[in-house]
Design a protein around this motif. Structure first.
Motif, PDB file in Angstrom:
ATOM      1  N   GLY A 214       1.142  -1.173  -0.248  1.00  0.00           N
ATOM      2  CA  GLY A 214       0.256  -0.403   0.116  1.00  0.00           C
ATOM      3  C   GLY A 214       0.893   1.280   0.236  1.00  0.00           C
ATOM      4  O   GLY A 214       1.963   1.382   0.405  1.00  0.00           O
ATOM      5  N   VAL A 215       0.012   1.884  -1.162  1.00  0.00           N
ATOM      6  CA  VAL A 215       1.141   3.302  -1.366  1.00  0.00           C
ATOM      7  C   VAL A 215       0.659   4.796  -1.090  1.00  0.00           C
ATOM      8  O   VAL A 215      -0.989   4.884  -1.648  1.00  0.00           O
ATOM      9  CB  VAL A 215       2.495   3.043  -1.909  1.00  0.00           C
ATOM     10  N   VAL A 216       0.867   5.411  -0.549  1.00  0.00           N
ATOM     11  CA  VAL A 216       0.077   7.342   0.107  1.00  0.00           C
ATOM     12  C   VAL A 216       1.269   8.307  -0.767  1.00  0.00           C
ATOM     13  O   VAL A 216       2.182   8.032  -0.107  1.00  0.00           O
ATOM     14  CB  VAL A 216      -0.805   6.823   1.186  1.00  0.00           C
ATOM     15  N   ALA A 217       0.910   9.348  -1.243  1.00  0.00           N
ATOM     16  CA  ALA A 217       2.120  10.254  -1.395  1.00  0.00           C
ATOM     17  C   ALA A 217       0.913  11.273  -0.920  1.00  0.00           C
ATOM     18  O   ALA A 217       0.045  12.084  -1.225  1.00  0.00           O
ATOM     19  CB  ALA A 217       2.303  10.691  -2.626  1.00  0.00           C
ATOM     20  N   LEU A 218       1.628  12.253   0.306  1.00  0.00           N
ATOM     21  CA  LEU A 218       1.059  13.441   1.073  1.00  0.00           C
ATOM     22  C   LEU A 218       1.956  14.659   1.047  1.00  0.00           C
ATOM     23  O   LEU A 218       3.272  14.384   0.608  1.00  0.00           O
ATOM     24  CB  LEU A 218       1.034  12.834   2.583  1.00  0.00           C
ATOM     25  N   ASP A 219       1.102  15.612   0.998  1.00  0.00           N
ATOM     26  CA  ASP A 219       1.698  16.560   0.508  1.00  0.00           C
ATOM     27  C   ASP A 219       2.314  17.708   1.831  1.00  0.00           C
ATOM     28  O   ASP A 219       2.111  16.545   3.150  1.00  0.00           O
ATOM     29  CB  ASP A 219       0.491  18.100   0.143  1.00  0.00           C
ATOM     30  N   HIS A 223      -1.914  15.941   3.535  1.00  0.00           N
ATOM     31  CA  HIS A 223      -3.265  15.701   2.461  1.00  0.00           C
ATOM     32  C   HIS A 223      -2.759  14.656   1.373  1.00  0.00           C
ATOM     33  O   HIS A 223      -1.633  15.128   0.669  1.00  0.00           O
ATOM     34  CB  HIS A 223      -3.376  16.875   1.753  1.00  0.00           C
ATOM     35  N   VAL A 224      -3.706  14.433   0.837  1.00  0.00           N
ATOM     36  CA  VAL A 224      -3.342  12.930  -0.027  1.00  0.00           C
ATOM     37  C   VAL A 224      -3.095  13.491  -1.220  1.00  0.00           C
ATOM     38  O   VAL A 224      -4.222  14.494  -1.667  1.00  0.00           O
ATOM     39  CB  VAL A 224      -4.862  12.056  -0.549  1.00  0.00           C
ATOM     40  N   GLU A 225      -1.787  13.511  -2.014  1.00  0.00           N
ATOM     41  CA  GLU A 225      -2.126  13.641  -3.481  1.00  0.00           C
ATOM     42  C   GLU A 225      -2.177  12.395  -4.171  1.00  0.00           C
ATOM     43  O   GLU A 225      -2.983  12.495  -5.420  1.00  0.00           O
ATOM     44  CB  GLU A 225      -0.301  14.182  -3.492  1.00  0.00           C
ATOM     45  N   ALA A 226      -1.316  11.729  -4.306  1.00  0.00           N
ATOM     46  CA  ALA A 226      -1.456   9.952  -5.005  1.00  0.00           C
ATOM     47  C   ALA A 226      -1.988   8.759  -3.667  1.00  0.00           C
ATOM     48  O   ALA A 226      -1.570   9.036  -2.902  1.00  0.00           O
ATOM     49  CB  ALA A 226      -1.474   9.884  -5.754  1.00  0.00           C
ATOM     50  N   ILE A 227      -2.700   7.644  -3.827  1.00  0.00           N
ATOM     51  CA  ILE A 227      -2.801   6.738  -3.388  1.00  0.00           C
ATOM     52  C   ILE A 227      -3.315   5.697  -4.138  1.00  0.00           C
ATOM     53  O   ILE A 227      -3.992   5.535  -4.637  1.00  0.00           O
ATOM     54  CB  ILE A 227      -4.304   6.615  -2.169  1.00  0.00           C
ATOM     55  N   ASN A 228      -2.889   4.156  -3.971  1.00  0.00           N
ATOM     56  CA  ASN A 228      -3.412   3.823  -4.550  1.00  0.00           C
ATOM     57  C   ASN A 228      -3.953   2.411  -4.549  1.00  0.00           C
ATOM     58  O   ASN A 228      -4.559   2.338  -3.310  1.00  0.00           O
ATOM     59  CB  ASN A 228      -1.581   2.219  -5.144  1.00  0.00           C
ATOM     60  N   GLN A 229      -4.780   1.870  -5.141  1.00  0.00           N
ATOM     61  CA  GLN A 229      -5.973   0.396  -4.435  1.00  0.00           C
ATOM     62  C   GLN A 229      -5.780   0.165  -3.742  1.00  0.00           C
ATOM     63  O   GLN A 229      -6.760  -0.417  -2.389  1.00  0.00           O
ATOM     64  CB  GLN A 229      -6.283  -0.306  -5.840  1.00  0.00           C
ATOM     65  N   ARG A 230      -4.753  -0.558  -3.444  1.00  0.00           N
ATOM     66  CA  ARG A 230      -4.557  -1.294  -1.962  1.00  0.00           C
ATOM     67  C   ARG A 230      -4.595  -0.739  -0.849  1.00  0.00           C
ATOM     68  O   ARG A 230      -5.463  -1.929   0.034  1.00  0.00           O
ATOM     69  CB  ARG A 230      -3.594  -2.100  -2.639  1.00  0.00           C
ATOM     70  N   VAL A 276       5.474  -0.089   8.265  1.00  0.00           N
ATOM     71  CA  VAL A 276       4.832   0.645   7.547  1.00  0.00           C
ATOM     72  C   VAL A 276       6.413   2.768   7.442  1.00  0.00           C
ATOM     73  O   VAL A 276       7.287   1.869   8.514  1.00  0.00           O
ATOM     74  CB  VAL A 276       4.298   2.036   8.519  1.00  0.00           C
ATOM     75  N   HIS A 277       6.674   2.456   6.155  1.00  0.00           N
ATOM     76  CA  HIS A 277       7.849   2.791   6.129  1.00  0.00           C
ATOM     77  C   HIS A 277       7.470   4.163   5.454  1.00  0.00           C
ATOM     78  O   HIS A 277       6.580   4.827   5.054  1.00  0.00           O
ATOM     79  CB  HIS A 277       8.497   2.777   4.631  1.00  0.00           C
ATOM     80  N   ARG A 278       8.505   5.606   5.927  1.00  0.00           N
ATOM     81  CA  ARG A 278       8.181   6.452   5.872  1.00  0.00           C
ATOM     82  C   ARG A 278       9.272   7.611   4.880  1.00  0.00           C
ATOM     83  O   ARG A 278      10.755   7.099   5.335  1.00  0.00           O
ATOM     84  CB  ARG A 278       8.285   8.263   7.251  1.00  0.00           C
ATOM     85  N   GLY A 279       9.020   8.277   3.918  1.00  0.00           N
ATOM     86  CA  GLY A 279       9.991   9.427   3.699  1.00  0.00           C
ATOM     87  C   GLY A 279       9.820  10.537   2.852  1.00  0.00           C
ATOM     88  O   GLY A 279       8.630  10.917   2.848  1.00  0.00           O
ATOM     89  N   PRO A 280      11.117  10.900   1.784  1.00  0.00           N
ATOM     90  CA  PRO A 280      10.387  12.094   1.780  1.00  0.00           C
ATOM     91  C   PRO A 280       9.965  12.546   0.366  1.00  0.00           C
ATOM     92  O   PRO A 280      10.167  11.650  -0.491  1.00  0.00           O
ATOM     93  CB  PRO A 280      11.609  12.955   2.371  1.00  0.00           C
ATOM     94  N   LEU A 281       9.161  13.260   0.505  1.00  0.00           N
ATOM     95  CA  LEU A 281       8.653  13.519  -1.242  1.00  0.00           C
ATOM     96  C   LEU A 281       9.253  14.218  -1.875  1.00  0.00           C
ATOM     97  O   LEU A 281       9.352  15.571  -1.355  1.00  0.00           O
ATOM     98  CB  LEU A 281       6.775  13.553  -1.741  1.00  0.00           C
ATOM     99  N   ALA A 282      10.194  14.496  -2.621  1.00  0.00           N
ATOM    100  CA  ALA A 282      11.263  15.258  -2.774  1.00  0.00           C
ATOM    101  C   ALA A 282      10.512  16.711  -4.175  1.00  0.00           C
ATOM    102  O   ALA A 282       9.885  16.571  -5.293  1.00  0.00           O
ATOM    103  CB  ALA A 282      12.367  14.721  -4.150  1.00  0.00           C
ATOM    104  N   LEU A 292       4.140   7.456   2.284  1.00  0.00           N
ATOM    105  CA  LEU A 292       4.274   6.288   3.161  1.00  0.00           C
ATOM    106  C   LEU A 292       4.491   4.694   2.018  1.00  0.00           C
ATOM    107  O   LEU A 292       3.084   5.040   1.043  1.00  0.00           O
ATOM    108  CB  LEU A 292       3.209   6.428   4.045  1.00  0.00           C
ATOM    109  N   THR A 293       4.883   3.575   2.759  1.00  0.00           N
ATOM    110  CA  THR A 293       4.481   2.566   2.652  1.00  0.00           C
ATOM    111  C   THR A 293       3.938   1.444   3.582  1.00  0.00           C
ATOM    112  O   THR A 293       4.372   1.522   4.170  1.00  0.00           O
ATOM    113  CB  THR A 293       5.464   2.144   1.247  1.00  0.00           C
ATOM    114  N   PHE A 294       2.968   0.355   3.446  1.00  0.00           N
ATOM    115  CA  PHE A 294       2.829  -0.008   4.092  1.00  0.00           C
ATOM    116  C   PHE A 294       2.548  -1.879   3.845  1.00  0.00           C
ATOM    117  O   PHE A 294       2.414  -2.674   2.362  1.00  0.00           O
ATOM    118  CB  PHE A 294       0.913  -0.399   4.116  1.00  0.00           C
ATOM    119  N   GLN A 295       3.705  -2.359   4.270  1.00  0.00           N
ATOM    120  CA  GLN A 295       3.717  -3.619   3.818  1.00  0.00           C
ATOM    121  C   GLN A 295       3.372  -4.820   4.425  1.00  0.00           C
ATOM    122  O   GLN A 295       3.712  -4.746   5.859  1.00  0.00           O
ATOM    123  CB  GLN A 295       5.522  -4.303   3.577  1.00  0.00           C
ATOM    124  N   GLU A 296       2.480  -5.468   4.603  1.00  0.00           N
ATOM    125  CA  GLU A 296       2.381  -6.448   5.330  1.00  0.00           C
ATOM    126  C   GLU A 296       3.498  -7.557   5.973  1.00  0.00           C
ATOM    127  O   GLU A 296       4.518  -8.285   5.649  1.00  0.00           O
ATOM    128  CB  GLU A 296       1.349  -7.823   5.208  1.00  0.00           C
TER     129      GLU A 296
END
Length: 653
Positions: A214-219, A223-230, A276-282, A292-296
């Protein structure tokens, strides 16, 4: 020069204007027919906004408009708007034409008047009244005021010139064909850039949707800029509807789960554990947001198991198979039967037998027949290491756990056996403090490295072996009773070599064949087991009359000496008829004098009545165990003895 990009069908351009501007649009639109799908719309303001919205999927990629109409649409239309901007030359030429029409001239524009126009008028001494307007009503008021002031000619966009003409004033249109073409060219560039960006975004979105995590990009505001279906499915939200909303507002349960800084953390979403991994959105300069990535954790563990199994060392591979157990005696056949039966189970096995009876060979054979055969077989001799070293070897350690600890730490042998088999030889020699730690591994199936507080899950099958009676250690306090019962779930008792002398010559022949493979000078002489038997026939009786306290391992040592003795004979041609004369009793006594010493059966005192009784009892118990498929409870009940008594009689026979 703008590089052209093939992004599909021609872009749709709507030219919105009325009166004179519309006429110019119609004239120029034909010039762009091959490059764009141009539509001239005779609407303005709200009417134009409604028509653009009503177009649905056929709405324009870019809108072209002028003056107040363009400014109005720019803030309200659902498409980018290119506002036509007259050049300074256009305005100057229009002013010159208006000056020829009337003595007094006014320039009416939407927004501020260009500075170069004011400078031009001042430089050439042209008297010009400058006026601006914000809306259609404001334009009409402005024109009427100019007429009252005696202005004879008005220069401006289409709306202004139409109003001036109706008011009886001379009207000069400010837009030229060149400025209209410039607007069309700009609209084409914008459309192509938008199409190219749309294609790139689509590719990135496809990549995002096909990711297994699962992946989501935040500003920067969260706030959500993009989120995948998973991830959207996990959170129970609509991906399209989530864009632009605060993530924590969409999923309040994530509060306290997300990492505060860049890195990894463990969290739970709707009862499912995730890494849950957090990284910068350059962005430009500093980070503009967060990814943010979510891996089971289940997937992480599965991947970890796969990597660990592929990296296992060659030393953690079982070399022996059940066919390597040589012998046809009833006792060895019983061992084979139990190995096949126990290989189907994951229960812990305790292998009993004197030193040299082949306990590790049996353990490896069981591993090779089990469902774990594709994974590691890790063996360790618990009596071969000092306590501190045995602890670090078994359980591993973290960096800095002790002086001399390897940088980065080290996984222990228990972790190395993950998904495979851990063979603990001479388990009775394990120090008491480590027995409690091993008991926890057996109970919880998790291991804690030295210097760590976090347990690591392991999936292992434990096979232990001992040559000494563990019940004696339990009675004396040197072996934990609870560990003994954890280990003694399934058991296999290996007979000593003196109790299966019918297998002796078969074993000796096989060992001689193996020695010949290592000693190349013997290869031509010892071709197979039958040839080896012929070579050993001359000393068969001497071999049978020895007690073999070291069991098969001692027999192997003697056969190695025989192989060295025979190596010289292999260098000369020997007739097959002379093979049985190469090795005699005298030769054997020279190279293995211990066979004729105190352990020779001929010189041993006969068994006492009590010793014979023990052997008979042990044989009866083994027969009962074989008949009951190893069920010790059933055997104890049938024979009317306790488990402790059964164990003692088997180990003292």
């Amino acid at each position: 020069m703008l590089e052209s990009v093939d992004v599909g069908p021609r872009p749709r351009i709507w030219a919105v204007g009325i009166s004179r501007l519309r006429d110019l649009f119609v004239d120029i639109a034909a010039e762009y027919e091959g490059r764009a799908e141009v539509r001239v719309v005779s609407r303005g303001f709200d009417d134009a906004v409604r028509e653009i919205a009503a177009a649905g999927g056929g709405r324009p990629d870019v809108v072209i408009a002028g003056g107040s109409n363009g400014a109005y649409l720019k803030t309200r239309a659902a498409a980018p708007v290119v506002v036509i901007n007259p050049t300074g030359f256009d305005v100057m030429e229009a002013l010159a034409r208006a000056r020829r029409e009337a003595e007094s001239v006014a320039l009416v524009t939407h927004g501020d008047t260009l500075d170069e126009v004011r400078r031009f008028a001042a430089a050439y001494g042209i008297e010009v009244v400058f006026a601006t307007y914000d809306s259609a009503q404001d334009a009409e008021r402005c024109v009427l005021e100019l007429r009252e002031r005696g202005i004879g000619a008005v220069v401006g966009p289409g709306l202004v010139t139409d109003l001036a003409a109706r008011a009886g004033m001379a009207a000069v249109f400010v837009y030229s064909r060149a400025s209209i073409r410039s607007a069309f060219d700009t609209a084409l560039e914008v459309a192509h850039a938008m199409r190219g960006e749309a294609v790139r975004r689509q590719r990135l979105d496809n990549l995002l949707q096909h990711m297994r995590d699962g992946v989501v990009a935040l500003d920067a505001r969260g706030h959500v800029e993009a989120i995948n279906q998973r991830l959207a499915d996990v959170l129970g939200v609509d991906p399209a509807g989530a864009v632009g909303q605060a993530l924590l507002a969409l999923a309040p349960d994530l509060a306290g789960t997300l990492p505060e800084d860049d890195g990894d953390t463990l969290g739970s979403v709707r009862g499912v554990s995730y890494v849950v991994h957090r990284g910068p959105l350059a962005g430009h300069g500093a980070a503009a947001g967060t990814v943010l990535t979510f891996q089971e954790t289940v997937a992480v563990e599965r991947l970890d198991r796969t990597v660990r199994s592929r990296r296992r060392s060659q030393q953690f591979t079982a070399r022996y198979r059940l066919g390597d157990l040589v012998g046809e005696s009833a006792s060895i056949e019983r061992v084979r039967t139990l190995v096949k039966r126990y290989a189907k189970s994951d229960a812990t096995v305790l292998i009993l037998g004197e030193s040299g009876t082949g306990k590790e060979m049996v353990a490896q054979s069981m591993h090779a027949l089990s469902a774990r055969h594709d994974f590691a077989f890790v063996a360790i001799n618990c009596g071969a290491f000092p306590e501190a070293l045995l602890e670090s070897e078994l359980f591993g350690y973290e960096e800095g756990a002790f002086t001399g600890a390897r940088k980065g730490g080290k996984a222990g042998l228990i972790e190395a056996a993950h998904r495979g088999t851990l063979f603990l030889d001479e388990i009775g020699e394990m120090p008491l403090p480590l027995q409690s730690r091993l008991l926890r591994v057996l109970q919880e199936r998790e291991v804690v490295r030295l210097g760590s507080t976090e347990p690591t899950r392991v999936d292992i099958r434990v096979v232990a072996a001992t040559h000494r009676g563990l019940t004696e250690g339990v009675a004396s306090g040197t072996f934990r009773a609870d560990l003994y019962y954890r280990l003694n779930i399934l058991s296999i008792a290996l007979p000593p070599l003196r109790e299966r002398l019918t297998d002796l010559m078969s074993l000796a022949a096989e060992l001689l064949v193996q020695a010949a493979r290592r000693e190349t000078r013997l290869t031509a002489l010892v071709r197979d087991a039958a040839t080896a038997r012929r070579l050993l026939d001359g000393v068969a009786e001497s071999l049978r009359h020895y007690a073999w306290p070291g069991n098969v391992r001692e027999l192997q040592n003697v056969i190695e000496r025989v192989a060295v003795e025979l190596a010289d004979a292999a260098e000369t041609r020997v007739d097959d008829g002379a093979l049985d004369r190469l090795l005699t009793r005298d030769v054997l006594q020279t190279i293995a004098p211990e066979l004729f010493g105190s352990h020779a059966r001929a010189k041993r005192a006969p068994l006492t009545l009590r010793e014979r009784s023990r052997h008979v009892e042990a044989d009866e118990i083994r027969a009962a165990l074989a008949a009951a498929n190893g069920d010790r409870d059933a055997v104890c009940k049938a024979l009317g003895i306790s488990k402790t008594t059964l164990w003692r009689k088997l180990n003292t026979s």
